[in-house]
Write a protein that holds these residues in place. Structure first.
Motif, PDB file in Angstrom:
ATOM      1  N   GLU A  51      -5.271   7.695  -2.372  1.00 39.14           N
ATOM      2  CA  GLU A  51      -5.538   6.497  -1.581  1.00 39.14           C
ATOM      3  C   GLU A  51      -5.894   5.325  -2.500  1.00 39.14           C
ATOM      4  O   GLU A  51      -5.551   4.170  -2.220  1.00 39.14           O
ATOM      5  CB  GLU A  51      -6.658   6.791  -0.582  1.00 39.14           C
ATOM      6  N   HIS A  62       0.842  -1.204   0.000  1.00 38.58           N
ATOM      7  CA  HIS A  62       0.000   0.000   0.000  1.00 38.58           C
ATOM      8  C   HIS A  62       0.876   1.253   0.000  1.00 38.58           C
ATOM      9  O   HIS A  62       0.674   2.170  -0.803  1.00 38.58           O
ATOM     10  CB  HIS A  62      -0.917  -0.054   1.239  1.00 38.58           C
ATOM     11  N   TYR A  95      -0.747  15.785   2.312  1.00 36.60           N
ATOM     12  CA  TYR A  95      -1.005  14.358   2.210  1.00 36.60           C
ATOM     13  C   TYR A  95      -0.875  13.908   0.758  1.00 36.60           C
ATOM     14  O   TYR A  95      -1.634  14.355  -0.105  1.00 36.60           O
ATOM     15  CB  TYR A  95      -2.398  13.992   2.740  1.00 36.60           C
ATOM     16  N   HIS A 154       1.583   4.446  -2.865  1.00 35.38           N
ATOM     17  CA  HIS A 154       1.598   5.915  -2.705  1.00 35.38           C
ATOM     18  C   HIS A 154       2.835   6.520  -3.358  1.00 35.38           C
ATOM     19  O   HIS A 154       2.750   7.479  -4.112  1.00 35.38           O
ATOM     20  CB  HIS A 154       1.625   6.280  -1.217  1.00 35.38           C
ATOM     21  N   TYR A 156     -11.007   4.714   3.726  1.00 37.79           N
ATOM     22  CA  TYR A 156     -10.337   3.667   2.951  1.00 37.79           C
ATOM     23  C   TYR A 156     -11.357   2.662   2.416  1.00 37.79           C
ATOM     24  O   TYR A 156     -11.274   2.196   1.277  1.00 37.79           O
ATOM     25  CB  TYR A 156      -9.308   2.931   3.815  1.00 37.79           C
TER      26      TYR A 156
HETATM   27 ZN   LIG Z   1      -2.674   5.143   2.203  1.00 33.23          ZN
END
Ligand SMILES: [Zn+2]
Length: 349
Positions: free
Chosen positions: A193, A162, A183, A166, A280
């Motif tokens: 995300e 994961h 972010y 990113h 998420y």
């Molecule tokens: Zn993440």
């Protein structure tokens, strides 16, 4: 008893500064170019450096698997990268041999040791000197099942992948763009995300799908798609900065991965951990909806490029073949998503 369950891992990706490979290079980092006393393994497009063979082999397997997933989702090899376990090597060293992105990560055994140490310290802080060792050992033993569960959850296949998602997403599509809110990339937070959630493996994916049934039962929102597209990542929704989520400014360049308990998360961000987890869950559900509705694996790439070129999400829905299949506007996609989600959750109960 300290609350030690790892609830969330956040990737705070500061723009890399300092050493960096030449633009346009296709050089991949290779272990034989690295001067190191640590263990190093090559993966197809990167390296994994760590304190011991077992930890490195485990991480290299997950990284190689993530590369395959990335290629299927984004139609290209990921950019050159390195994973550094347990601070086994300075980040600048792996940058110098070609890693465009570096993921600092923690091995399973180091994670266990850190948790045990936290339990020991919490219990023995005020213990009489002669009893520190015995009390500490007893506390660690009592907490062992909880520690093991946390370690297993944090080390399960897909968690590290994961985070690689990113880094690869930012490097591939947004490396020249300025980061907006601290972010991920300048892409909308759900899209950052999505690139990461796509890298997750079966166990995590199924857990997210199961969680969606609960989220949808509690809140079958009519504007699910448009709300998600406009939402700020819940870790930052209350205005918390990346700095507030760490212990001050980054000491080095590059990404920091932060793990914290639900309690700690709430204290630092003012956001309930379940609300964060639901973000998420909803991203995963949208990806499933996209797949069911369009089967178009290049849709997210086209959306990313469209947004990078200054387009809006609304324009994309109107113009892109996948956007049109989902209804041609976010409000039409809201309706289509509701039909899909209602049917999906009804079928499962
Ligand atoms: Zn993440």
């Amino acid at each position: 008893m300290p609350m030690i369950a790892l609830a969330l891992t956040l990737s705070l990706t500061a723009a890399p500064v300092g050493l960096r490979a030449e633009e346009g290079t296709t050089r991949k980092p290779r272990c034989d170019a690295l001067t190191t006393a640590a263990v190093c393994r090559d993966t197809p497009n990167g390296i994994v450096v760590g304190p011991n063979e077992q930890a490195v082999v485990q991480a290299a397997e997950e990284a190689a698997m993530a590369e395959t997933t990335w290629a299927a989702a984004f139609g290209a090899e990921p950019p050159a990268y390195a994973v550094v376990l347990d601070v086994a090597q300075p980040v600048d060293d792996v940058r110098a041999i070609g890693a465009l992105r570096v993921l600092p990560w923690i091995s399973t055994s180091a994670r266990r040791r850190t948790m045990e140490q936290a339990v020991r310290e919490a219990v023995t802080r005020q213990a009489p000197a002669g009893q520190v060792e015995a009390l500490g050992a007893a506390a660690v033993q009592r907490a062992a099942p909880q520690i093991e569960a946390s370690v297993a959850k944090a080390s399960q296949p897909g968690v590290m992948a994961h985070e690689l998602g990113h880094l690869w997403y930012i490097e591939t599509f947004w490396k020249d763009a300025q980061d907006g809110d601290g972010y991920g990339s300048p892409a909308p937070d759900w899209l950052d995300e999505a690139a990461a959630v796509l890298m997750e493996r079966d166990g995590l994916t199924e857990a997210r799908r199961a969680a969606f049934h609960k989220v949808w039962a509690e809140n079958p929102r009519a504007e699910a798609v448009s709300a998600l597209m406009a939402e700020v990542h819940p870790a930052f929704a209350s205005g918390a900065s990346a700095t507030a989520l760490t212990d001050g400014p980054a000491t080095g360049s590059g990404p920091r991965v932060v793990s914290m308990s639900g309690e700690e998360f709430q204290r630092r961000t003012g956001t309930d951990i379940n609300a964060a987890a639901a973000f998420y869950t909803r991203v995963r559900a949208f990806l499933d909806f996209l797949e069911t509705t369009t089967g178009d694996h290049a849709a997210l790439v086209r959306l990313t490029v469209h947004l990078r070129n200054g387009g809006t999400v609304e324009q994309w829905f109107a113009q892109d073949p996948a956007g049109r299949q989902m209804g041609g506007s976010t409000s039409a996609a809201d309706q289509a998503f509701k039909v899909w989600a209602d049917a999906k959750t009804a079928a499962a109960t």
